[in-house]
Design a protein around this motif. Structure first.
Motif, PDB file in Angstrom:
ATOM      1  N   ARG A  21      16.116   2.207   0.559  1.00 49.52           N
ATOM      2  CA  ARG A  21      16.824   1.083   1.196  1.00 49.52           C
ATOM      3  C   ARG A  21      15.941   0.395   2.231  1.00 49.52           C
ATOM      4  NH1 ARG A  21      20.997   4.671   1.869  1.00 49.52           N
ATOM      5  NH2 ARG A  21      20.729   4.631   4.126  1.00 49.52           N
ATOM      6  N   THR A  22      15.226   1.194   2.990  1.00 50.90           N
ATOM      7  CA  THR A  22      14.362   0.654   4.033  1.00 50.90           C
ATOM      8  C   THR A  22      13.183  -0.092   3.415  1.00 50.90           C
ATOM      9  OG1 THR A  22      15.067   2.480   5.445  1.00 50.90           O
ATOM     10  CG2 THR A  22      13.150   1.256   6.168  1.00 50.90           C
ATOM     11  N   TYR A  23      12.659   0.418   2.315  1.00 55.67           N
ATOM     12  CA  TYR A  23      11.602  -0.292   1.588  1.00 55.67           C
ATOM     13  C   TYR A  23      12.137  -1.646   1.095  1.00 55.67           C
ATOM     14  CZ  TYR A  23       8.109  -1.533  -1.846  1.00 55.67           C
ATOM     15  OH  TYR A  23       7.165  -2.215  -2.557  1.00 55.67           O
ATOM     16  N   ASP A  24      13.342  -1.665   0.563  1.00 59.70           N
ATOM     17  CA  ASP A  24      13.952  -2.921   0.112  1.00 59.70           C
ATOM     18  C   ASP A  24      14.097  -3.906   1.266  1.00 59.70           C
ATOM     19  OD1 ASP A  24      14.100  -1.948  -2.484  1.00 59.70           O
ATOM     20  OD2 ASP A  24      16.245  -1.468  -2.369  1.00 59.70           O
ATOM     21  N   ALA A  25      14.461  -3.402   2.443  1.00 59.88           N
ATOM     22  CA  ALA A  25      14.576  -4.261   3.628  1.00 59.88           C
ATOM     23  C   ALA A  25      13.200  -4.832   3.994  1.00 59.88           C
ATOM     24  CB  ALA A  25      15.172  -3.487   4.799  1.00 59.88           C
ATOM     25  N   ALA A  26      12.156  -4.020   3.838  1.00 60.91           N
ATOM     26  CA  ALA A  26      10.799  -4.511   4.107  1.00 60.91           C
ATOM     27  C   ALA A  26      10.462  -5.667   3.181  1.00 60.91           C
ATOM     28  CB  ALA A  26       9.783  -3.378   3.929  1.00 60.91           C
ATOM     29  N   LEU A  28      12.471  -7.855   1.956  1.00 60.03           N
ATOM     30  CA  LEU A  28      13.151  -9.055   2.471  1.00 60.03           C
ATOM     31  C   LEU A  28      12.390  -9.647   3.657  1.00 60.03           C
ATOM     32  CD1 LEU A  28      16.869  -7.867   2.316  1.00 60.03           C
ATOM     33  CD2 LEU A  28      15.740  -9.526   0.811  1.00 60.03           C
ATOM     34  N   MET A  29      11.884  -8.790   4.511  1.00 62.58           N
ATOM     35  CA  MET A  29      11.111  -9.261   5.654  1.00 62.58           C
ATOM     36  C   MET A  29       9.823  -9.942   5.198  1.00 62.58           C
ATOM     37  SD  MET A  29      12.981  -8.582   8.244  1.00 62.58           S
ATOM     38  CE  MET A  29      14.396  -8.804   7.168  1.00 62.58           C
ATOM     39  N   ILE A  30       9.207  -9.400   4.154  1.00 65.74           N
ATOM     40  CA  ILE A  30       7.974  -9.985   3.621  1.00 65.74           C
ATOM     41  C   ILE A  30       8.241 -11.360   3.026  1.00 65.74           C
ATOM     42  CG2 ILE A  30       6.251  -9.737   1.780  1.00 65.74           C
ATOM     43  CD1 ILE A  30       6.452  -6.634   2.400  1.00 65.74           C
ATOM     44  N   VAL A  31       9.302 -11.475   2.240  1.00 64.54           N
ATOM     45  CA  VAL A  31       9.655 -12.767   1.641  1.00 64.54           C
ATOM     46  C   VAL A  31       9.859 -13.821   2.725  1.00 64.54           C
ATOM     47  CG1 VAL A  31      11.515 -13.976   0.407  1.00 64.54           C
ATOM     48  CG2 VAL A  31      10.630 -11.815  -0.485  1.00 64.54           C
ATOM     49  N   ASN A  32      10.423 -13.406   3.856  1.00 66.36           N
ATOM     50  CA  ASN A  32      10.693 -14.332   4.950  1.00 66.36           C
ATOM     51  C   ASN A  32       9.564 -14.401   5.975  1.00 66.36           C
ATOM     52  OD1 ASN A  32      13.450 -15.404   4.412  1.00 66.36           O
ATOM     53  ND2 ASN A  32      13.872 -13.217   4.273  1.00 66.36           N
ATOM     54  N   GLU A  33       8.456 -13.722   5.676  1.00 65.69           N
ATOM     55  CA  GLU A  33       7.267 -13.725   6.524  1.00 65.69           C
ATOM     56  C   GLU A  33       7.529 -13.232   7.939  1.00 65.69           C
ATOM     57  OE1 GLU A  33       5.193 -17.460   6.141  1.00 65.69           O
ATOM     58  OE2 GLU A  33       5.071 -17.256   3.959  1.00 65.69           O
ATOM     59  N   HIS A  34       8.375 -12.236   8.061  1.00 61.43           N
ATOM     60  CA  HIS A  34       8.644 -11.568   9.334  1.00 61.43           C
ATOM     61  C   HIS A  34       7.774 -10.301   9.353  1.00 61.43           C
ATOM     62  CE1 HIS A  34      11.903 -14.272  10.280  1.00 61.43           C
ATOM     63  NE2 HIS A  34      12.493 -13.997   9.126  1.00 61.43           N
ATOM     64  N   ARG A  41       9.798  -1.743   8.907  1.00 60.87           N
ATOM     65  CA  ARG A  41      10.572  -1.230   7.780  1.00 60.87           C
ATOM     66  C   ARG A  41       9.697  -0.420   6.810  1.00 60.87           C
ATOM     67  NH1 ARG A  41      15.012  -0.004   8.955  1.00 60.87           N
ATOM     68  NH2 ARG A  41      13.603   0.496  10.618  1.00 60.87           N
ATOM     69  N   LEU A  42       8.473  -0.874   6.552  1.00 61.97           N
ATOM     70  CA  LEU A  42       7.586  -0.099   5.673  1.00 61.97           C
ATOM     71  C   LEU A  42       7.265   1.256   6.279  1.00 61.97           C
ATOM     72  CD1 LEU A  42       4.958  -2.617   4.216  1.00 61.97           C
ATOM     73  CD2 LEU A  42       6.711  -1.325   2.957  1.00 61.97           C
ATOM     74  N   ILE A 112      -0.015  -6.356   6.267  1.00 64.41           N
ATOM     75  CA  ILE A 112       1.116  -5.805   5.526  1.00 64.41           C
ATOM     76  C   ILE A 112       0.931  -5.831   4.012  1.00 64.41           C
ATOM     77  CG2 ILE A 112       3.598  -6.075   5.083  1.00 64.41           C
ATOM     78  CD1 ILE A 112       2.765  -5.051   7.916  1.00 64.41           C
ATOM     79  N   LEU A 113       0.523  -6.932   3.463  1.00 58.85           N
ATOM     80  CA  LEU A 113       0.574  -7.115   2.008  1.00 58.85           C
ATOM     81  C   LEU A 113      -0.222  -6.076   1.226  1.00 58.85           C
ATOM     82  CD1 LEU A 113       0.551 -11.010   1.771  1.00 58.85           C
ATOM     83  CD2 LEU A 113       2.492  -9.427   1.572  1.00 58.85           C
ATOM     84  N   GLU A 114      -1.352  -5.646   1.755  1.00 58.57           N
ATOM     85  CA  GLU A 114      -2.156  -4.653   1.028  1.00 58.57           C
ATOM     86  C   GLU A 114      -1.528  -3.258   1.073  1.00 58.57           C
ATOM     87  OE1 GLU A 114      -5.202  -3.521   4.690  1.00 58.57           O
ATOM     88  OE2 GLU A 114      -5.963  -4.604   2.947  1.00 58.57           O
ATOM     89  N   LYS A 115      -0.518  -3.074   1.905  1.00 53.94           N
ATOM     90  CA  LYS A 115       0.107  -1.758   2.053  1.00 53.94           C
ATOM     91  C   LYS A 115       1.423  -1.621   1.286  1.00 53.94           C
ATOM     92  CE  LYS A 115      -2.155  -1.302   6.480  1.00 53.94           C
ATOM     93  NZ  LYS A 115      -2.985  -2.480   6.283  1.00 53.94           N
ATOM     94  N   VAL A 116       1.909  -2.711   0.740  1.00 54.41           N
ATOM     95  CA  VAL A 116       3.204  -2.704   0.067  1.00 54.41           C
ATOM     96  C   VAL A 116       3.188  -1.830  -1.193  1.00 54.41           C
ATOM     97  CG1 VAL A 116       4.952  -4.122  -1.081  1.00 54.41           C
ATOM     98  CG2 VAL A 116       3.862  -4.942   1.012  1.00 54.41           C
ATOM     99  N   THR A 117       2.271  -2.086  -2.084  1.00 58.39           N
ATOM    100  CA  THR A 117       2.216  -1.328  -3.345  1.00 58.39           C
ATOM    101  C   THR A 117       1.936   0.155  -3.111  1.00 58.39           C
ATOM    102  OG1 THR A 117       1.626  -3.292  -4.609  1.00 58.39           O
ATOM    103  CG2 THR A 117       1.091  -1.154  -5.598  1.00 58.39           C
TER     104      THR A 117
END
Length: 132
Positions: A21-26, A28-34, A41-42, A112-117
């Protein structure tokens, strides 16, 4: 107080659910550039996954530093999980700390982006390890 096998199973399952759930919230934050919120969240998604793993294997989790230490000792140094996971976990905690508590620090998309996958891969790997 020690946990029964059933209590341990339930807690592990709840921690994993919270990790996802927390990953999913992350996401959403990424899509909104927060980016600060995404880092937070990650990091917490990984913290909950690591907590699930530690509890599953009978370790007591009492702090964030303790979870890092136990994770490194029992899963990274033993080769059960790749070193990359420890690195991502530590980096996200540092970014989260700076983003949450340092008004002068700005988390960037590059942070952030390089750490998502790899974060998702880590959660999935832990979920596979605790599957009963």
């Amino acid at each position: 107080m020690s946990l029964s096998d059933e209590e341990r199973r339930i807690i592990v399952q709840l921690e994993l659910e919270k990790a996802y759930r927390t990953y999913d919230a992350a996401q959403l934050m990424i899509v909104n550039e927060h980016w600060e919120s995404a880092a937070n969240r990650l990091y917490y998604a990984l913290f909950h996954a690591v907590t699930a793993l530690l509890i599953h294997d009978g370790h007591k989790v009492t702090s964030h530093k303790g979870s890092h230490a136990l994770f490194g000792l029992h899963y990274i140094k033993t080769g059960k999980l790749p070193r990359l996971y420890s690195s991502i976990y530590q980096k996200l905690e540092a970014i989260r700390d700076e983003g949450d508590y340092n008004w002068a620090y700005s988390v960037s998309s590059d942070d952030i982006l390089e750490k998502v996958t790899p974060s998702k891969e880590m959660i999935d790997a832990i979920a596979a390890m605790v599957k009963d």
